[in-house]
Design a protein around this motif. Structure first.
Motif, mmCIF file in Angstrom:
data_model
loop_
_atom_site.group_PDB
_atom_site.id
_atom_site.type_symbol
_atom_site.label_atom_id
_atom_site.label_comp_id
_atom_site.label_asym_id
_atom_site.label_seq_id
_atom_site.Cartn_x
_atom_site.Cartn_y
_atom_site.Cartn_z
ATOM 1 N N SER A 94 114.296 157.685 -67.100
ATOM 2 C CA SER A 94 114.015 158.501 -68.280
ATOM 3 C C SER A 94 115.282 159.182 -68.779
ATOM 4 C CB SER A 94 112.939 159.545 -67.960
ATOM 5 O OG SER A 94 113.329 160.362 -66.875
ATOM 6 N N ASN A 95 116.136 159.635 -67.864
ATOM 7 C CA ASN A 95 117.393 160.266 -68.279
ATOM 8 C C ASN A 95 118.306 159.270 -68.964
ATOM 9 O OD1 ASN A 95 116.708 162.804 -67.337
ATOM 10 N ND2 ASN A 95 117.630 162.486 -65.319
ATOM 11 N N ALA A 137 117.338 156.495 -70.512
ATOM 12 C CA ALA A 137 116.732 156.169 -71.801
ATOM 13 C C ALA A 137 117.054 157.239 -72.833
ATOM 14 C CB ALA A 137 115.213 156.019 -71.645
ATOM 15 N N ARG A 138 117.017 158.497 -72.407
ATOM 16 C CA ARG A 138 117.348 159.602 -73.308
ATOM 17 C C ARG A 138 118.802 159.520 -73.760
ATOM 18 N NH1 ARG A 138 115.746 163.236 -70.221
ATOM 19 N NH2 ARG A 138 113.592 163.123 -70.962
ATOM 20 N N VAL A 182 119.184 156.661 -76.355
ATOM 21 C CA VAL A 182 118.646 157.041 -77.659
ATOM 22 C C VAL A 182 119.514 158.104 -78.321
ATOM 23 C CG1 VAL A 182 116.672 158.091 -78.842
ATOM 24 C CG2 VAL A 182 116.293 156.396 -77.044
ATOM 25 N N ASN A 183 119.977 159.080 -77.571
ATOM 26 C CA ASN A 183 120.840 160.119 -78.150
ATOM 27 C C ASN A 183 122.115 159.526 -78.715
ATOM 28 O OD1 ASN A 183 119.058 162.170 -77.578
ATOM 29 N ND2 ASN A 183 120.048 162.775 -75.673
ATOM 30 N N GLU A 186 110.271 153.215 -70.279
ATOM 31 C CA GLU A 186 110.931 154.511 -70.384
ATOM 32 C C GLU A 186 111.613 154.674 -71.735
ATOM 33 O OE1 GLU A 186 110.680 157.016 -68.589
ATOM 34 O OE2 GLU A 186 109.883 156.285 -66.686
ATOM 35 N N LEU A 187 112.190 153.585 -72.229
ATOM 36 C CA LEU A 187 112.841 153.632 -73.536
ATOM 37 C C LEU A 187 111.809 153.795 -74.642
ATOM 38 C CD1 LEU A 187 115.519 153.494 -75.008
ATOM 39 C CD2 LEU A 187 115.321 151.007 -75.035
ATOM 40 N N ASN A 222 108.859 155.237 -74.354
ATOM 41 C CA ASN A 222 108.357 156.614 -74.287
ATOM 42 C C ASN A 222 109.295 157.586 -74.984
ATOM 43 O OD1 ASN A 222 106.145 155.732 -72.831
ATOM 44 N ND2 ASN A 222 107.051 156.196 -70.839
ATOM 45 N N GLU A 223 110.575 157.370 -74.813
ATOM 46 C CA GLU A 223 111.560 158.242 -75.459
ATOM 47 C C GLU A 223 111.527 158.066 -76.975
ATOM 48 O OE1 GLU A 223 114.468 161.163 -75.678
ATOM 49 O OE2 GLU A 223 113.257 160.521 -73.960
ATOM 50 N N SER A 250 108.374 159.685 -78.656
ATOM 51 C CA SER A 250 108.178 161.123 -78.475
ATOM 52 C C SER A 250 108.518 161.871 -79.757
ATOM 53 C CB SER A 250 109.034 161.633 -77.320
ATOM 54 O OG SER A 250 110.412 161.421 -77.576
ATOM 55 N N SER A 281 110.081 164.350 -82.451
ATOM 56 C CA SER A 281 111.438 164.832 -82.694
ATOM 57 C C SER A 281 111.411 166.294 -83.098
ATOM 58 C CB SER A 281 112.114 163.994 -83.798
ATOM 59 O OG SER A 281 113.328 164.571 -84.201
#
Length: 385
Positions: A254-255, A257-258, A261-262, A284-285, A287-288, A291, A293
């Protein structure tokens, strides 16, 4: 709504005598002109993107950087005559900086929030100064850099004090330098997936190791323990070795993936996952991306902010999940996959470019696809050859 100036490929005047006041300007592009200087007196407090590449500019005015420091996100000044770059530490929102193909001899000081830095083809002989002395003296200081490109410089070594702060770096391009060896801390950087080393006269590290990042990191870890502080690989475990470099589908945490995306939410808002051995959209990607914004006034998703998707050179069978997770897409490059159908939701997005060469599409597939009846996609630029 902010102003936007795009003066690329236009002839511009080098005379900047009066103060330029553009309080709502968010994007300024004066690339590919004949400029020898940028205006030193500009009031642009909302400026987020400044691009002045392919000119003959020798210096970047400090006052301009100070004026734009609160909002600046992208700073691109490649292919100029820059001899130095002002201190960028005050630019806390700056994510992308590109000063490739200039005549720099020193690296600029940057804020730890910077994500991508490109200094290719300059005359830099040391990375010292990238972070402040106070920062590198702290065992807990860490930079957000995920890409560091310093190809084609004069580096005899990679400063260990700098590299140990880069625990989030995924790509390190140090090709065409004067490197003889590498610091062992590179072996302990958890996200590092690729080190480009071509064109260096490495004496200790053999050629097969230099072209295999996972094996190289393992070799470097055998030289000793990691430095003090958090964020390094735990002995016997290398997360990057189980990521995009192996033969299986990437399963980012998850980290991670975040972070991916960031990195896509700056500059051209492009999510680039090309040549990463994907056969589907990792959970995980996804889900990110779906989510909510916090920066969207309408309560949209994070994925809705991404405009371009590059998933070429993978093993994808379909694009449906990607289209659903990325409703704001205007461009999709899915060349060289195994796609045999057109996503049903393609007609629901304002797509302008769709590239699908070297897939498994047939005439029958296209005849029954939504693009045959949806007007806004029919106006798109389709490349399927």
């Amino acid at each position: 709504e902010g102003d936007n100036i795009d003066a690329a490929a236009a002839a511009a005047d080098d005379e900047f005598d009066p103060t330029i006041v553009l309080p709502n300007l968010i994007s300024l592009d004066v690339s590919r002109n004949k400029l020898t200087a940028l205006p030193s007196s500009m009031e642009v407090p909302a400026l987020q993107n400044l691009r002045f590449g392919e000119n003959s500019i020798a210096s970047l005015p400090l006052d301009l950087i100070v004026q734009a420091s609160r909002a600046l996100c992208t700073l691109e000044g490649q292919d100029n005559q820059l001899r130095s770059v002002p201190d960028l530490f005050g630019c806390k929102r700056l994510k992308i900086a590109d000063f490739s193909d200039n005549v720099l001899v020193d690296v600029p000081a940057v804020n730890p929030s910077l994500v991508r830095l490109s200094l290719n083809n300059n005359s830099i002989s040391s990375l010292s100064g990238l972070f402040s002395a106070a920062q590198i003296d702290s065992d807990t200081f860490r930079s957000d850099l995920t890409e560091l490109r310093v190809r084609g410089n004069k580096l005899p070594e990679l400063d260990e004090d700098i590299m140990r702060c880069c625990t989030k770096v995924a790509l390190l391009d140090v090709g065409q330098n004067d490197l003889r060896d590498l610091p062992r801390v590179l072996g302990y950087l958890p996200d590092l997936r690729r080190i480009a080393l071509d064109g260096n006269a490495l004496r200790v590290i053999r050629a097969p190791l230099a072209s295999n990042t996972a094996a190289l990191k393992e070799f470097l870890r055998k030289r000793g323990p990691p430095p003090a502080g958090p964020g390094y690989i735990v002995a016997g475990s290398d997360p990057a070795a189980n990521g995009f470099d192996d033969d299986s589908t990437p399963l980012p945490t998850s980290n991670e993936a975040r972070r991916i995306v960031n990195s896509a939410l700056v500059g051209t808002f492009t999510l680039d996952l090309s040549d990463t051995k994907l056969d589907s959209l990792p959970d995980e990607l996804k889900n990110e991306l779906v989510s909510k914004s916090s920066s969207s006034p309408s309560g949209g998703t994070i994925g809705g902010q991404i405009k371009k998707l590059n998933v070429s050179k993978n093993s994808l069978k379909m694009l449906d999940d990607w289209v659903q997770a990325l409703p704001g897409l205007s461009s999709i490059n899915a060349a060289q996959n195994e796609i045999d159908s057109i996503p049903a939701g393609l007609g629901d997005i304002e797509l302008k470019e769709l590239s699908l060469p070297r897939n498994r599409l047939t005439s029958l597939t296209l005849a029954h696809s939504p693009i045959c009846s949806v007007g806004n996609v029919m106006r798109s630029s389709l490349a399927m050859y």
